[in-house]
Design an enzyme around this catalytic site. Structure first.
Site, mmCIF file in Angstrom:
data_model
loop_
_atom_site.group_PDB
_atom_site.id
_atom_site.type_symbol
_atom_site.label_atom_id
_atom_site.label_comp_id
_atom_site.label_asym_id
_atom_site.label_seq_id
_atom_site.Cartn_x
_atom_site.Cartn_y
_atom_site.Cartn_z
ATOM 1 N N CYS A 107 0.841 -1.198 0.000
ATOM 2 C CA CYS A 107 0.000 0.000 0.000
ATOM 3 C C CYS A 107 0.877 1.250 0.000
ATOM 4 O O CYS A 107 1.546 1.524 -0.998
ATOM 5 C CB CYS A 107 -0.971 -0.050 1.192
ATOM 6 S SG CYS A 107 -2.299 1.154 1.063
ATOM 7 N N HIS A 235 -3.458 -5.611 0.914
ATOM 8 C CA HIS A 235 -2.739 -5.852 2.174
ATOM 9 C C HIS A 235 -2.609 -7.340 2.500
ATOM 10 O O HIS A 235 -3.554 -7.915 3.075
ATOM 11 C CB HIS A 235 -3.483 -5.164 3.318
ATOM 12 C CG HIS A 235 -3.361 -3.676 3.314
ATOM 13 N ND1 HIS A 235 -2.385 -3.012 4.016
ATOM 14 C CD2 HIS A 235 -4.077 -2.725 2.681
ATOM 15 C CE1 HIS A 235 -2.518 -1.701 3.833
ATOM 16 N NE2 HIS A 235 -3.535 -1.499 3.021
ATOM 17 N N GLU A 237 -0.783 -8.651 4.813
ATOM 18 C CA GLU A 237 -0.689 -8.816 6.273
ATOM 19 C C GLU A 237 -2.066 -8.778 6.928
ATOM 20 O O GLU A 237 -2.200 -9.108 8.100
ATOM 21 C CB GLU A 237 0.230 -7.744 6.863
ATOM 22 C CG GLU A 237 -0.392 -6.376 7.100
ATOM 23 C CD GLU A 237 -0.653 -5.552 5.844
ATOM 24 O OE1 GLU A 237 -0.320 -6.040 4.742
ATOM 25 O OE2 GLU A 237 -1.195 -4.445 5.954
#
Lengths: 275, 993
Positions: A107, A235, A237
């Site tokens: 990002c 994302h 994660e």
């Protein structure tokens, strides 16, 4: 330092937001060390980037994205000098890359890498040739997206993967190249690792909301030609456990989330090549 | 000489911002232009060489792939009209701040004092518009005159060689700082004149208390000893006004109220706050004994309760109504970053884990004429949503829960509730993390942003209604990045044990933060001239009460001051030593060595005279709709799903990052298409544990039109049933009450004050009764008591509104369920009893009626139901669980069906009712404490056994065909609608916003 340890670093400060969950993803994927290091510690010369194998630029809003996403952040890394040396942090990062190590930007971290010229870096040229700019909708959006993986990409992080499902959370995620020639090279060298696609991971799409920002050629993530530098708007994660999935209460899912796969590939690469 | 760098998009690059402005001008103003383009302008008021300016333009200010730039010449071309909008002097310019830092990195030199970068935006308009029209566009849409200024030039007037001149909005002040004396030895009229002219919001009784104080010989003697005269200083009067403001002192909640219940029974209530709010928590804690979950309540910036053995949870909800009415974006942005400082500054510091937001607006489609100074509800909607979006997203805190409540009376004052929760170590350096205490001799460190004129009189302003002279300086603009850096630094300082106490600078600024912390030691000495300023020319009193944002006040032991400041500097945060905590007993401020204030702490904190408020209740009768006025059941359902209070809020929810930090397990949007309306949210804040925190809220101002007692009861029940619906443990939950009222003090301006005060009393009585019955302690809250608009003869008062927010524990997040049905064949049950309670319901509102049968809450049976539901969740017996609220069973059934992508076949004859009801009553009554659940057939027996003896109705089942089918009391199908039709009705109203 134990030589056999896989060591990951996540840089924080000045508006990074996702450093904790990125470090967590690194740990879950098998990294022995996943340090969150404030930029000021690197600039003070207290922490040496080269002591790590895997550099993570986490999501967030560096300096509020006030001059355009990650612009002021890139400017800082390019010009701020490490105490007691004449090297900038960007010099240190280039040294890190030259030694064959891994970098992933998510990002705002992807925006930072693109605006520093680390991606796509065609032919090793670190001039900025692409950018990430405002979504076609003109607004920030949080939404989950299906991503088709280019199976012949050199990307280390996506080896063996076909498709992944991850959330985007950005206002400036539209990938644009300086010229059609740059796009053509990205495509022909299989550097457009991830593309927004349909729920069956069949084909890239320009249709909103599957493609949430109007990205050129539906590009969601890009690597350099070595495959060791990788940036993506979604994302990974944010999907490391099944309870992250927006429909985990209605679907049968494995414990591990799809985002974790990218970090596991990184750790595997380090064990096989850098230890 | 200032320079201008302009940055424009290259030809052929889509200008998303310009397109959005063009679209919104069409929607808001009906002005249809051919084209709108935008250009960014940086006005650089600093000594830089030509090369440095070029490097800045080329480097950080522009993107070589999509933008071009020019220095001291224009890029604007081919337009009919150009409007450039920039900030007024002294307004926070976040982009300008970042631009300055970027140039400093580039040149390796710091800016000199007074040097700065200012930003503005050029709008290039093409189309049929004259200059007068452009003036309207600028004043009414592109800019907010309170904080921004603009220039309009036509194509002919524009100087194509040099463009617009550089006009940096420097703050120019010729004022010399001085301490003025104020003569209070005057008559009552003159006293009130002083209060009004100074925007002090002090009433006559308070002014007289101050007058009497300063006249005391003993006081005069003490003042002489520090070189002060016989008169009060301006700084002293301002400090008193701030400390005694309604905002800070909660005078109405502390008042002595004479209440008459409408049937001749009278009682005297000595402080609503002590009697009902603290009283409830005290009694609940006593009853719970060793199961008490409270750790720190009412004494700190936020409430603290137990979470795990190692961690505590912290929660606070605030309002930021008045500033949001004037500048929706800045007001709301400040609201969210402001409330973040509360849990952060609780105990010795806590890490923020989620935000919540609830907005009350008039309809964005409001089409009646607006009284002067009110912004259109749609502008307020846009501005507030964007402000909270920037505040929350940039701060890296997920916005996990919220609501939008619509009522046209909120045109008078929008309500902007912002909540924020944090995680605190149970123990830190050998003592509880929630303990804080400034010690005598500790230094006072101001950390974060600098002091400017922003927000002066914010505390006293919010203690008044919105009127003609509402101050411009009361508007602040938050700066999430400065705050983020400060938080990063303070968490490190906390873990290194560098300070003893911390609190935020919010309303009242240093006066409030230092004044409150000094209650630990009994005094302080504060050097106002040491505070870093944004620009020169501030008066000592202005420094004292400025509400400039992003500042915390920290008590640092003398031996740690050096380390504290060094760490701050390294992390790019400003920390300044501005004084010391003492035990002198005095609120002592100095400016360049001269005393500016010398007030006894006791007078400041306890000298407020108690207000006396009369309250008289009367139950008003409202017209009821006739049964022939009712639409058919299926038509009514579609109408209800499209009502603003019920329809999808996805357009707002998606703009908030609700997943950052990787902890959000029950998200605000859920179901097969990720777009169903979740009842509450669950986060899992610790990576090494599956323990979770659930949050939810209740808010039902419509019920206030009948009786605020039941409004309050319903808000509490709504919050709790949303909370248990997502798996929250009903025995491990705490509540927060946020009152937003219209002025309840009878006066010429408020002739119906007695009724409004009685409404307040009744809401408080219910708060006590129901918190006690549910065993939910109150841990924090706030009141905002002047939510009226009064200009000329127009008065708009908001409906009395309480937001009841809850936070609590989920033992294992993996056992929680969402609201969407999961599988065809699952059985559908309704928990609870349905009564004829359509008073102030969404159905009646749709028909233009209020009615009288407001829902009431039976807490005893509800609590048993919620406990049993928790057991069903623990046992994994539920497939889905959705609460019934606005629009009752009909709306809940439609939502759970279309969110799940399957149909529902239910039979109203199976619904357990209190007496014989009609189809419409069963479908749309808003009876409380009800939940709609689906259960797999193989678990139905166990589920039914669990609820044996409780009201449980098996209504039907989940069907493969995605249709809602409802059988009425006469056995015919009264609703038979495809999911897609119902979902479209629900999604359409706000989709384009």
């Amino acid at each position: 330092m134990a030589q056999q340890q896989v060591r990951a670093i996540v840089i924080s400060g000045n508006g990074t937001n996702c450093e904790r969950e990125v470090a967590n993803a690194c740990r879950l994927a098998g990294a022995d060390v996943a340090d969150i290091v404030h930029l000021s510690c690197l600039l003070a010369g207290e922490v040496e980037l080269n002591d790590y194998h895997f550099l993570n630029f986490a999501g967030g809003f560096l300096d509020g994205d006030d001059l355009g996403s990650a612009k002021a952040g890139a400017n800082r890394l390019n010009h701020a000098v490490i105490a007691g040396s004449s090297r900038t942090l960007a010099d240190a990062i280039r040294g890190f890359i030259a030694s064959g190590k891994l970098v992933m930007g998510v990002c705002n971290g992807f925006q930072l890498m693109v605006k520093m010229g680390l991606l796509p870096a065609l032919g090793g040229d670190q001039r900025q040739t692409a950018t990430l700019t405002f979504n076609d909708g003109g607004r920030f959006e949080d939404r989950w997206t299906y991503l088709k993986v280019d199976p012949v990409s050199p990307c280390v992080f996506t080896r063996g993967l076909q498709g992944i499902y991850l959330p985007v959370r950005h206002g400036e995620g539209k990938f644009v190249t300086e010229t059609p020639a740059v796009l053509e090279q990205i495509e022909s060298r299989h550097l457009a690792v991830l593309k927004y696609c349909d729920a069956g991971y069949q084909a890239p799409t320009m249709d909103y909301p599957l493609n949430p920002n109007g990205s050129t050629a539906a590009i969601a993530g890009v690597c350099d030609e070595s495959g060791r530098l990788f940036g993506l708007m979604p994302h990974p994660e944010a999907y490391v456990h099944r309870t992250h999935h927006p429909r985990w209460t209605r679907e049968t899912l494995p414990e591990e989330g799809m985002g974790l796969w990218l970090y596991q590939n990184a750790v595997t690469f380090i064990r096989e090549n850098l230890l | 000489m200032a320079s201008r760098i302009v940055v424009a998009l290259k030809d052929g690059v889509r200008d998303a911002r310009g397109e959005r402005v063009r679209r919104e001008m069409m929607e808001h103003l009906g002005i249809n232009l051919d084209r709108v383009r935008t250009i960014d302008v940086y006005t650089i008021d600093a000594q830089l060489s030509e090369e440095e300016l070029l490097a800045a333009a080329r480097g950080p200010f522009s993107d070589p792939v999509i933008q071009e730039y020019a220095v001291n010449r224009p890029l604007a071309d081919d337009f009919d009209l150009l409007i450039e909008v920039g900030f007024r002097p002294g307004v926070t310019d976040n982009v300008g701040r970042t631009a300055r830092e970027a140039i400093q990195y580039l040149t390796g030199r710091s800016f000199a004092p007074g040097e700065a970068v200012y930003t503005s935006v050029q709008y290039l308009l093409n189309g049929d518009l004259d200059k007068a029209g452009a003036e309207q566009v600028a004043a009414g849409f592109l800019a907010n005159g309170l904080i921004q200024r603009w220039t309009i030039v036509s194509r002919e007037e524009f100087d194509r060689a040099s463009g617009l001149p550089a006009q940096p909005p420097r703050v120019v002040s010729t004022a010399t700082p001085q301490i003025r004396e104020i003569d209070l030895d005057v008559n009552d009229e003159a006293l009130m004149q002083i209060s009004r002219d100074g925007m002090l919001a002090l009433n006559l009784e308070e002014m007289k208390a101050i007058q009497a104080f300063i006249a005391e010989p003993q006081v005069q003697q003490q003042r002489a000893s520090v070189g002060l005269g016989r008169k009060l200083t301006d700084a002293e009067l301002e400090a008193l006004a701030q400390t005694w403001s309604e905002h800070c002192k909660h005078k109405i909640f502390s008042a002595r109220i004479d209440y008459e219940d409408g049937q001749g029974n009278r009682e005297t209530i000595n402080s609503l706050f002590k009697t009902y709010i603290m009283g409830a928590t005290r009694d609940i804690r006593a009853a719970k004994g060793d199961k008490d979950i409270c750790l720190s309540v009412f004494k700190d910036n936020a409430g603290v309760i137990r979470f795990t053995d190692d961690w505590s949870m912290v929660y606070k909800v605030e309002t930021h109504n008045s500033p949001s009415a004037l500048d929706p974006y800045g007001g709301a942005l400040t609201g969210i970053v402001g409330v973040n400082r509360d849990p952060f500054g609780t105990g010795r510091g806590a890490r923020l884990i989620f935000n919540t937001d609830v907005f009350c607006f008039a309809s964005p489609f409001y089409d009646k004429p607006l009284p002067p100074r009110l912004l259109h509800p749609r502008r307020i909607f846009e501005g507030v949503v964007e402000g909270v979006e920037h505040g929350g997203n940039k701060s890296g805190i997920p916005t996990v829960n919220g609501s939008l409540v619509f009522d046209d009376r909120f045109a008078g004052k929008p309500l902007v509730y912002c909540g924020s929760a944090a995680l605190m170590p149970r123990e830190l350096h050998g003592r509880p993390g929630h303990d804080k205490k400034a010690e005598v001799g500790d230094h006072i460190l101001m950390v974060g942003g600098r002091v400017g004129k922003d927000g002066i009189h914010g505390a006293t302003f919010s203690s008044e209604e919105l009127h003609e002279d509402s101050p411009v300086t009361a508007v602040q603009i938050g700066d999430p990045i400065t705050q983020r850096r400060m938080f990063d630094f303070l968490l490190v300082a906390r873990d290194q044990g560098l300070y003893n106490a911390i609190t935020d600078n919010g309303a009242g600024g240093l006066s409030s933060s230092v004044g409150e912390m000094a209650e630990d030691t009994g005094g302080f000495e504060l050097h106002l001239d040491r505070c870093p300023l944004k620009y020169p020319g501030l008066q000592p009193w202005e420094i004292l009460i400025s509400e400039a944002q992003e500042r915390m006040t920290v008590a640092v032991p003398p031996q740690q001051v050096e380390a504290f400041i060094a760490l701050a500097r390294r992390m790019d945060v400003e920390a300044t030593d501005i004084g010391q905590f003492t035990d002198s007993g005095y609120y002592h401020c100095l400016y360049e060595g001269k005393t500016a204030t010398y007030l006894p702490m006791a007078f400041l904190h306890e000298g407020t005279p108690q207000m006396q408020i009369p309250a008289r209740w009367e139950l008003k009768q409202h017209a009821e709709p006739s049964s022939t006025a009712l639409p058919s059941a299926d038509e009514a359902l579609e109408q209800l799903l499209s009502r603003l209070n019920i329809c999808s809020k996805e357009c707002v929810v998606r703009r908030y990052d609700h997943e950052v930090q990787g902890a959000t397990v029950q998200k605000p949007l859920t179901g097969i298409d990720n777009d169903g309306p979740a009842d509450g949210s669950v986060v899992r804040p610790l990576f090494d544990s599956f323990a979770g925190i659930a949050t939810a809220h209740g808010i039902c101002p419509r019920y206030s039109d009948i009786d605020t007692y039941h409004m309050m009861a319903c808000a509490i029940d709504e919050a709790l049933r949303n909370y248990v619906a997502v798996g929250g443990n009903i025995d491990h939950v705490a509540g927060l009450d946020n009152f937003c009222w219209c002025d309840p003090v009878k006066s010429e301006r408020t002739p119906d004050g007695e009724y409004k005060a009685a409404q307040l009393v009744r809401a408080n009585k219910a708060l006590y009764d129901y918190c006690l019955a549910f065993g939910v302690p109150l841990i924090s809250g706030k009141d905002s008591m002047k939510n009226d608009y009064q200009i000329g003869s127009t008065k708009i008062s908001i409906p009395p509104t309480v937001l009841f927010s809850v936070i609590g524990k989920v033992e294992d997040v993996r056992k929680t369920v969402s609201m969407d049905v999961k599988r065809p064949g699952d059985r559908v049950y309704l928990l609870g009893v349905t009564r004829a309670e359509l008073g102030a319901s969404e159905l009646y509102s749709q028909l233009g009626f209020t009615g009288n049968a407001v829902p009431t809450v039976d807490a005893h049976t509800a609590l048993l139901r919620y406990r049993t539901l928790n057991r069903a969740q623990q046992g994994g017996l539920l497939a889905s669980c959705h609460d019934l609220s606005d629009g009752g069973l009909g709306v809940a059934a439609a939502e759970t069906a279309f969110a799940g992508g399957y149909g529902l076949a239910i039979d109203l004859r199976k619904v357990r009712c209190e007496r014989t009801l009609t189809d419409m009553e069963i479908l749309y009554s808003e009876s409380q404490s009800r939940l709609l659940v689906s259960v797999a057939p193989e678990q139905a027996e166990e589920f039914e056994k669990l609820f044996a003896g409780q009201p449980l109705s098996l209504l039907g089942e989940v069907t493969a065909e995605p249709r809602l089918r409802v059988t009425g009391l006469d056995g015919t199908l009264i609703i038979d609608r495809e999911n897609s039709v119902l979902k479209e009705a629900w999604q359409a109203p706000l989709r384009e916003l």
